[in-house]
Scaffold this active site. Structure first.
Site, PDB file in Angstrom:
ATOM      1  N   SER A  29       0.840  -1.215   0.000  1.00  0.00           N
ATOM      2  CA  SER A  29       0.000   0.000   0.000  1.00  0.00           C
ATOM      3  C   SER A  29       0.867   1.254   0.000  1.00  0.00           C
ATOM      4  O   SER A  29       0.614   2.215  -0.749  1.00  0.00           O
ATOM      5  CB  SER A  29      -0.899   0.019   1.247  1.00  0.00           C
ATOM      6  OG  SER A  29      -1.818  -1.036   1.188  1.00  0.00           O
ATOM      7  N   SER A 174     -13.508   0.925   2.366  1.00  0.00           N
ATOM      8  CA  SER A 174     -12.494   0.703   1.332  1.00  0.00           C
ATOM      9  C   SER A 174     -11.475   1.835   1.327  1.00  0.00           C
ATOM     10  O   SER A 174     -11.805   2.985   1.016  1.00  0.00           O
ATOM     11  CB  SER A 174     -13.145   0.604  -0.051  1.00  0.00           C
ATOM     12  OG  SER A 174     -12.135   0.655  -1.041  1.00  0.00           O
ATOM     13  N   ASP A 327      -6.945  -8.254   4.209  1.00  0.00           N
ATOM     14  CA  ASP A 327      -6.134  -9.108   3.334  1.00  0.00           C
ATOM     15  C   ASP A 327      -5.631 -10.363   4.042  1.00  0.00           C
ATOM     16  O   ASP A 327      -4.974 -11.208   3.420  1.00  0.00           O
ATOM     17  CB  ASP A 327      -4.944  -8.319   2.784  1.00  0.00           C
ATOM     18  CG  ASP A 327      -5.395  -7.265   1.785  1.00  0.00           C
ATOM     19  OD1 ASP A 327      -6.467  -7.451   1.169  1.00  0.00           O
ATOM     20  OD2 ASP A 327      -4.694  -6.256   1.623  1.00  0.00           O
ATOM     21  N   LYS A 354     -12.235  -9.145  -4.017  1.00  0.00           N
ATOM     22  CA  LYS A 354     -10.777  -8.948  -4.066  1.00  0.00           C
ATOM     23  C   LYS A 354     -10.227  -9.582  -5.349  1.00  0.00           C
ATOM     24  O   LYS A 354     -10.986  -9.824  -6.278  1.00  0.00           O
ATOM     25  CB  LYS A 354     -10.136  -9.566  -2.818  1.00  0.00           C
ATOM     26  CG  LYS A 354     -10.552  -8.871  -1.532  1.00  0.00           C
ATOM     27  CD  LYS A 354     -10.005  -7.466  -1.471  1.00  0.00           C
ATOM     28  CE  LYS A 354     -10.456  -6.755  -0.227  1.00  0.00           C
ATOM     29  NZ  LYS A 354     -10.097  -5.334  -0.259  1.00  0.00           N
ATOM     30  N   ARG A 358     -12.535 -14.395  -2.289  1.00  0.00           N
ATOM     31  CA  ARG A 358     -11.646 -15.099  -1.347  1.00  0.00           C
ATOM     32  C   ARG A 358     -12.406 -16.002  -0.379  1.00  0.00           C
ATOM     33  O   ARG A 358     -11.823 -16.968   0.139  1.00  0.00           O
ATOM     34  CB  ARG A 358     -10.790 -14.091  -0.572  1.00  0.00           C
ATOM     35  CG  ARG A 358      -9.708 -13.499  -1.438  1.00  0.00           C
ATOM     36  CD  ARG A 358      -8.822 -12.515  -0.707  1.00  0.00           C
ATOM     37  NE  ARG A 358      -7.688 -12.157  -1.561  1.00  0.00           N
ATOM     38  CZ  ARG A 358      -6.915 -11.109  -1.374  1.00  0.00           C
ATOM     39  NH1 ARG A 358      -7.137 -10.279  -0.366  1.00  0.00           N
ATOM     40  NH2 ARG A 358      -5.907 -10.879  -2.200  1.00  0.00           N
ATOM     41  N   ARG A 401      -2.686 -14.090  -2.495  1.00  0.00           N
ATOM     42  CA  ARG A 401      -2.852 -14.459  -1.075  1.00  0.00           C
ATOM     43  C   ARG A 401      -3.501 -15.838  -0.920  1.00  0.00           C
ATOM     44  O   ARG A 401      -3.256 -16.534   0.062  1.00  0.00           O
ATOM     45  CB  ARG A 401      -3.643 -13.381  -0.330  1.00  0.00           C
ATOM     46  CG  ARG A 401      -2.924 -12.029  -0.374  1.00  0.00           C
ATOM     47  CD  ARG A 401      -3.354 -11.068   0.687  1.00  0.00           C
ATOM     48  NE  ARG A 401      -2.990  -9.711   0.296  1.00  0.00           N
ATOM     49  CZ  ARG A 401      -1.781  -9.172   0.437  1.00  0.00           C
ATOM     50  NH1 ARG A 401      -0.794  -9.873   0.962  1.00  0.00           N
ATOM     51  NH2 ARG A 401      -1.542  -7.930   0.034  1.00  0.00           N
TER      52      ARG A 401
END
Ligand code: S3P
Length: 448
Positions: A29, A174, A327, A354, A358, A401
């Protein structure tokens, strides 16, 4: 860059104790933001510890296309010579953000109040993800976006010639949407206000201040009210990128689960808006010490000392913690499957949009490995028994991930776990395989 052409199947096997120092890469980020804010500044920004994952490299290429000079000097050492707020030039090619939702959404915000047009695209994963959540608030500034049905990429954005400032309440938690609005607000006159009912990662606010913008943050009953004074002169800065807590999560969780392990992960960001996984692991009974707490590059950091923790128990993660660990739910669901008892993860519906869905990707893969799962739109429940049979090949759906989470599972399950494609790991953690192998994990590419 678009998706890597050839899938890279990988397998992880039961591993000996993990030992040593895990120097995980820079925060993703903060790396994106360092390049974008550097490009919007006057003068030179120098960055150390930049994540050289594909997502960030794609943002570097995009900043060049908008007119900034972006130069790599050595590992993680980059400079950006910016064009100033409102100084972006019109790119002559399509901007390909690859796999990166953060890259494309922040860059759309950064250009939306400059009178230029740009066309954005990405890989098969990114081109399925919702962009209306960013193009809707950017339209309030006067920008226009024309994309595919549902506002999906490829999409052309025409920046507002006479932008007006905006007051916008986030409809979902977000940081990408918040950041897109704040970056657009930079080139609008007056004050742009973003209200976030639930706090999300605050790197944009911190870094905007660091680059010279006036940003006021008030905690109010309606949430965090962030006010940005438009048209500041941003000036180039030195940015020391701390190590990524979301990447650290993989060696940390592996060390908690692999018997006899003890590792150190130095210099990891402990920003409270990113800390939910670590709070949760401690509640589960994890042995993690946060040593040498200090401040680096405007972020709180610490060295993490992590020891094998045989008595992890299931917990409930509350809805209001979800944003601070958004995440980390894939790897938490792996830890939960090896813990004893039920782990209930609430308020997780954002996981469905995502790099992959996920919740679905973890539920299907864990089930295939013999773990009992329950899910609904906004909740994931994992029934842990202290051991996992494994023995499956899990689909990663172009999601780094998901790939890393199942490989960590393979390090502790009774039989190996494979993933159909470990290629996307390069987007955020290009040294995952050598780093984990160096600690003593058995993880490799199937055809090497
Ligand atoms: C990010 C925000 C989060 C996170 C992503 C990085 C950012 O996305 O999942 O990996 O850097 O702003 P959302 O804003 O979609 O929650």
């Amino acid at each position: 860059m678009s998706a890597h052409a050839t899938p890279i199947p990988m397998t992880a096997r039961r591993s000996g104790p993990l030992k040593g120092v895990a120097e995980v890469p820079g925060d993703k980020s903060i790396s994106h933001r360092a390049l974008i804010l550097g490009a919007l500044s006057v003068g030179e920004t120098s960055v150390t510890g930049l994540l050289e994952g594909q997502d960030v490299l794609d943002t570097a290429a995009a900043m060049r296309a908008f007119g900034a000079t972006v130069t790599r000097h050595g590992e993680g050492e980059w400079t950006v010579n910016g064009v100033g707020v409102g100084g972006f030039a019109e790119p002559s090619q399509v901007i390909d953000c690859g796999n990166s939702g953060t890259g494309v959404r922040l860059i759309m915000g950064a250009m939306a109040t400059t009178p230029i047009a740009a066309t954005f695209t990405g890989d098969a994963s990114l081109n399925k993800r919702p962009m209306g959540r960013v193009t809707d608030p950017l339209a309030l500034f006067g920008a226009k976006a024309v994309g595919r049905a549902g506002g999906k990429l490829p999409l052309t954005m025409i920046g507002a010639a006479e932008p007006v400032p905006v007051r916008y309440t986030l409809p979902m938690p977000s940081a990408q949407v918040k950041s897109a609005v704040l970056l657009a607000g930079l080139n609008a006159p007056g004050e742009t206000v973003v209200i976030e009912p639930e706090a999300t990662r605050d790197h944009t606010e911190r870094m905007l201040r660091g680059f010279g913008a006036e940003v006021d943050v008030q905690e109010t009953p309606e949430g965090r009210v962030i006010t940005l004074k438009g048209q500041p002169e941003l000036t180039g800065q030195r940015v020391a990128v701390p190590r990524d807590p979301s990447s650290a999560a993989f060696p940390v969780c592996a060390a908690l689960l692999v018997p006899g392990s003890e590792i150190t992960v130095p210099g990891v960001s402990r920003n409270p808006t990113r800390d939910g996984l670590y709070v949760t692991l401690l509640e589960m009974g994890a042995d993690i010490a946060f040593e040498n707490p200090r401040e680096e590059g405007g972020e709180p950091v610490a060295d993490l000392r992590v020891r094998y923790s045989p008595d992890l128990k299931g917990v409930e993660t509350p809805e209001d913690r979800a944003a601070s660990m958004i995440d980390e739910f894939p790897i938490l669901s792996v830890v939960a499957s090896m813990a004893k008892g039920t782990t209930v993860m609430r308020g997780v519906k954002e996981l469905r949009v995502k790099e992959s869905d996920r919740i679905d990707a973890m539920a299907r893969g864990l089930e295939a490995c013999g773990v009992k799962i329950e899910e609904d739109e906004d909740t994931l429940i994992v029934h842990g028994t202290g051991s996992v049979p494994g023995g499956a090949t899990c689909a990663t759906h172009l999601d780094h991930r998901i790939a890393m989470s199942f490989l960590v599972l393979g390090m502790v399950s009774e039989t190996p776990v494979s993933v159909d494609d470990g290629g996307p790991i390069a987007t955020s953690f290009p040294i995952f395989e050598p780093l984990m192998s160096g600690l003593g994990a058995s993880v490799s590419r199937d055809n090497s």
